[in-house]
Design an enzyme around this catalytic site. Structure first.
Site, PDB file in Angstrom:
ATOM      1  N   SER A  83      -5.365   5.710  -0.324  1.00 38.52           N
ATOM      2  CA  SER A  83      -6.886   5.559  -0.251  1.00 38.52           C
ATOM      3  C   SER A  83      -7.329   6.146  -1.729  1.00 38.52           C
ATOM      4  O   SER A  83      -6.413   6.842  -2.314  1.00 38.52           O
ATOM      5  CB  SER A  83      -7.259   6.568   0.665  1.00 38.52           C
ATOM      6  OG  SER A  83      -8.585   6.606   0.531  1.00 38.52           O
ATOM      7  N   LYS A 143      -3.390  11.732   2.155  1.00 42.36           N
ATOM      8  CA  LYS A 143      -3.210  10.617   1.254  1.00 42.36           C
ATOM      9  C   LYS A 143      -2.626  11.089  -0.116  1.00 42.36           C
ATOM     10  O   LYS A 143      -2.011  10.400  -0.536  1.00 42.36           O
ATOM     11  CB  LYS A 143      -4.538   9.829   1.072  1.00 42.36           C
ATOM     12  CG  LYS A 143      -5.024   9.280   2.455  1.00 42.36           C
ATOM     13  CD  LYS A 143      -4.022   8.031   2.868  1.00 42.36           C
ATOM     14  CE  LYS A 143      -4.313   7.406   4.031  1.00 42.36           C
ATOM     15  NZ  LYS A 143      -3.642   6.157   4.532  1.00 42.36           N
ATOM     16  N   TYR A 192      -7.267  14.316   6.026  1.00 40.03           N
ATOM     17  CA  TYR A 192      -6.852  12.932   5.770  1.00 40.03           C
ATOM     18  C   TYR A 192      -6.695  12.891   4.117  1.00 40.03           C
ATOM     19  O   TYR A 192      -5.687  12.198   3.690  1.00 40.03           O
ATOM     20  CB  TYR A 192      -8.079  12.030   6.006  1.00 40.03           C
ATOM     21  CG  TYR A 192      -8.125  10.731   5.563  1.00 40.03           C
ATOM     22  CD1 TYR A 192      -7.480   9.589   6.304  1.00 40.03           C
ATOM     23  CD2 TYR A 192      -8.920  10.318   4.482  1.00 40.03           C
ATOM     24  CE1 TYR A 192      -7.193   8.245   5.878  1.00 40.03           C
ATOM     25  CE2 TYR A 192      -8.709   8.771   4.175  1.00 40.03           C
ATOM     26  CZ  TYR A 192      -7.954   7.697   4.614  1.00 40.03           C
ATOM     27  OH  TYR A 192      -7.947   6.621   4.379  1.00 40.03           O
TER      28      TYR A 192
HETATM   29  N1  LIG Z   1     -11.348   1.115   5.806  1.00 39.87           N
HETATM   30  C1  LIG Z   1     -11.545   1.836   4.651  1.00 39.87           C
HETATM   31  O1  LIG Z   1     -12.628   2.142   4.046  1.00 39.87           O
HETATM   32  C2  LIG Z   1     -10.187   2.550   4.205  1.00 39.87           C
HETATM   33  C3  LIG Z   1     -10.518   3.015   2.706  1.00 39.87           C
HETATM   34  C4  LIG Z   1      -9.120   3.778   1.963  1.00 39.87           C
HETATM   35  C5  LIG Z   1      -8.148   3.743   2.836  1.00 39.87           C
HETATM   36  N2  LIG Z   1      -7.956   3.153   4.236  1.00 39.87           N
HETATM   37  C6  LIG Z   1      -6.419   3.118   4.604  1.00 39.87           C
HETATM   38  O2  LIG Z   1      -6.050   1.879   4.884  1.00 39.87           O
HETATM   39  C7  LIG Z   1      -5.274   1.620   6.196  1.00 39.87           C
HETATM   40  C8  LIG Z   1      -5.976   0.782   7.205  1.00 39.87           C
HETATM   41  O3  LIG Z   1      -7.148   1.376   7.305  1.00 39.87           O
HETATM   42  P1  LIG Z   1      -8.028   0.214   8.331  1.00 39.87           P
HETATM   43  O4  LIG Z   1      -9.741   0.504   7.963  1.00 39.87           O
HETATM   44  O5  LIG Z   1      -7.831  -0.907   8.242  1.00 39.87           O
HETATM   45  O6  LIG Z   1      -7.977   1.230   9.783  1.00 39.87           O
HETATM   46  P2  LIG Z   1      -8.080   0.678  11.147  1.00 39.87           P
HETATM   47  O7  LIG Z   1      -8.390   1.797  12.092  1.00 39.87           O
HETATM   48  O8  LIG Z   1      -9.081  -0.627  11.265  1.00 39.87           O
HETATM   49  O9  LIG Z   1      -6.948   0.061  11.578  1.00 39.87           O
HETATM   50  C9  LIG Z   1      -5.569   0.935  11.618  1.00 39.87           C
HETATM   51  C10 LIG Z   1      -4.861   0.493  12.806  1.00 39.87           C
HETATM   52  O10 LIG Z   1      -3.672   1.370  12.801  1.00 39.87           O
HETATM   53  C11 LIG Z   1      -3.291   1.665  14.225  1.00 39.87           C
HETATM   54  N3  LIG Z   1      -2.694   2.823  14.369  1.00 39.87           N
HETATM   55  C12 LIG Z   1      -3.294   4.292  14.020  1.00 39.87           C
HETATM   56  N4  LIG Z   1      -2.586   5.079  14.406  1.00 39.87           N
HETATM   57  C13 LIG Z   1      -1.317   4.453  14.647  1.00 39.87           C
HETATM   58  C14 LIG Z   1       0.006   5.373  14.911  1.00 39.87           C
HETATM   59  N5  LIG Z   1       0.302   6.449  14.937  1.00 39.87           N
HETATM   60  N6  LIG Z   1       1.032   4.454  15.134  1.00 39.87           N
HETATM   61  C15 LIG Z   1       0.966   2.886  15.148  1.00 39.87           C
HETATM   62  N7  LIG Z   1      -0.234   2.161  14.551  1.00 39.87           N
HETATM   63  C16 LIG Z   1      -1.348   3.291  14.733  1.00 39.87           C
HETATM   64  C17 LIG Z   1      -4.762   1.611  14.974  1.00 39.87           C
HETATM   65  O11 LIG Z   1      -4.497   1.042  16.392  1.00 39.87           O
HETATM   66  C18 LIG Z   1      -5.341   0.268  14.308  1.00 39.87           C
HETATM   67  O12 LIG Z   1      -5.068  -0.824  14.625  1.00 39.87           O
HETATM   68  C19 LIG Z   1      -5.239   3.117   6.518  1.00 39.87           C
HETATM   69  O13 LIG Z   1      -3.933   3.750   6.046  1.00 39.87           O
HETATM   70  C20 LIG Z   1      -6.455   3.794   6.025  1.00 39.87           C
HETATM   71  O14 LIG Z   1      -6.262   5.124   5.610  1.00 39.87           O
HETATM   72  C21 LIG Z   1      -9.020   2.867   4.680  1.00 39.87           C
END
Ligand SMILES: NC(=O)c1ccc[n+]([C@@H]2O[C@H](COP(=O)([O-])OP(=O)(O)OC[C@H]3O[C@@H](n4cnc5c(N)ncnc54)[C@H](O)[C@@H]3O)[C@@H](O)[C@H]2O)c1
Length: 283
Positions: A166, A184, A180
């Site tokens: 992130s 990261k 968080y």
């Molecule tokens: N959306 C954003 O703005 C954003 C920004 C920067 C980084 N990220 C990172 O990108 C990645 C995905 O984010 P997203 O927004 O698509 O998330 P999301 O919450 O939409 O999807 C995450 C998925 O991971 C699964 N999950 C959660 N905990 C789990 C576990 N312990 N074991 C297995 N599966 C698990 C959930 O069920 C979900 O389907 C993450 O690492 C997040 O930190 C997201």
């Protein structure tokens, strides 16, 4: 004087200059495991990996959701499978790696994408809440990488690990996310350690650092609200105006970079973090 030939311990693959860009991007014959693939960036990455020719095991801790996600990739038929597992449970992770090998015969690409997040003010953060996020985002990613790497080393022909970090891996972007942001930063540190220790086996490890994107998870997070004093909707609205490109990321824009890093187009990229934030961190 050291002779040049003696300095090169691993030759540059001779075939590279002759390979077309399409061929370098082609993942046919490779097997990928994506964690947290039921939605958001994980699903976007799985979809693009499959399009590039890889066999993909979509994994998530939510069975119904990951089964439905795999169903949306039915066009790729026998190259798609799904499995349920929580990355913070070591036995589950072992099961996911075994499932990929049993189903597709090998493992070449791991995408560590699953993550936990919530919004809690620092002075009210219970220890178990802090540790719980590190369990998933750091220890879970570590165990997935360690188990996948052991399989890749056994196969003897390299591999690629892509960790989804992130922009919070570089700089905290909002209050209420000390767990968080710490996780990261740690995942970025782990990425560099993996690159250092697994590089000699031809296993490349890199990170993608996305900026804000309205994934299903992000929408739930915003709707869940925040403790008093933290205006989550405001934070997200401000984020969009702060991005020089004046919009949030489309999840597919993260998926595309995952595929790039997994492919031979990125053959000499190891220990790097690609920031995909539309310029957010510049603002
Ligand atoms: N959306 C954003 O703005 C954003 C920004 C920067 C980084 N990220 C990172 O990108 C990645 C995905 O984010 P997203 O927004 O698509 O998330 P999301 O919450 O939409 O999807 C995450 C998925 O991971 C699964 N999950 C959660 N905990 C789990 C576990 N312990 N074991 C297995 N599966 C698990 C959930 O069920 C979900 O389907 C993450 O690492 C997040 O930190 C997201």
């Amino acid at each position: 004087m050291v002779r040049l030939a003696a300095m090169a311990t691993r030759p540059t693959p001779d075939a590279y200059p002759d390979r077309s860009i399409a061929d370098l991007l082609d993942l046919e014959g490779r097997v990928a495991v994506v964690t947290g693939a039921a939605q958001g960036f994980g699903f976007a990455a799985a979809r693009r990996l499959a399009e590039a020719g890889a066999a993909v095991l979509l994994t998530d801790r939510r069975g119904d959701a990951v089964e439905a996600a795999a169903g949306r990739l039915a066009d790729h038929r026998e190259r798609i499978a799904w499995a349920v597992g929580d990355v913070s449970v070591a036995d589950d992770v072992d099961g996911l790696v075994s499932a990929a090998v049993e189903r597709f015969g090998r493992l070449d690409v791991l995408v560590n994408n699953a993550a936990a997040y919530s919004n809690v003010r620092l002075e009210e953060m219970p220890l178990d809440r802090f540790a719980g996020v590190l369990d998933v985002n750091v220890s879970g990613a570590f165990w997935c990488a360690r188990q996948a790497a052991r399989r890749m080393i056994e196969q003897g022909d390299g591999g690629a690990i892509v960790n989804v970090t992130s922009i919070d891996a570089l700089h905290p972007t909002s209050r209420g996310m000390s767990h968080y942001t710490t996780s990261k930063h740690a995942l970025w540190g782990l990425t560099k350690c993996l690159a250092l220790e697994l590089g000699p086996q031809g296993i490349r490890s890199n990170a993608v650092a996305p900026g804000p994107s309205l994934t299903e998870g992000a929408i739930e997070y915003i709707k869940a609200g925040a403790p008093e004093g933290i205006d989550i909707e405001r934070q997200w609205a401000d984020a969009a105006t702060r991005v020089p490109m004046r919009r949030w990321a489309d999840p597919d824009e993260i998926g595309r970079v995952v595929v790039f890093l997994a492919s031979d187009l990125a053959a000499y990229i190891n220990g790097a973090q690609i920031v995909v934030d539309g310029g957010y961190l510049l603002g």
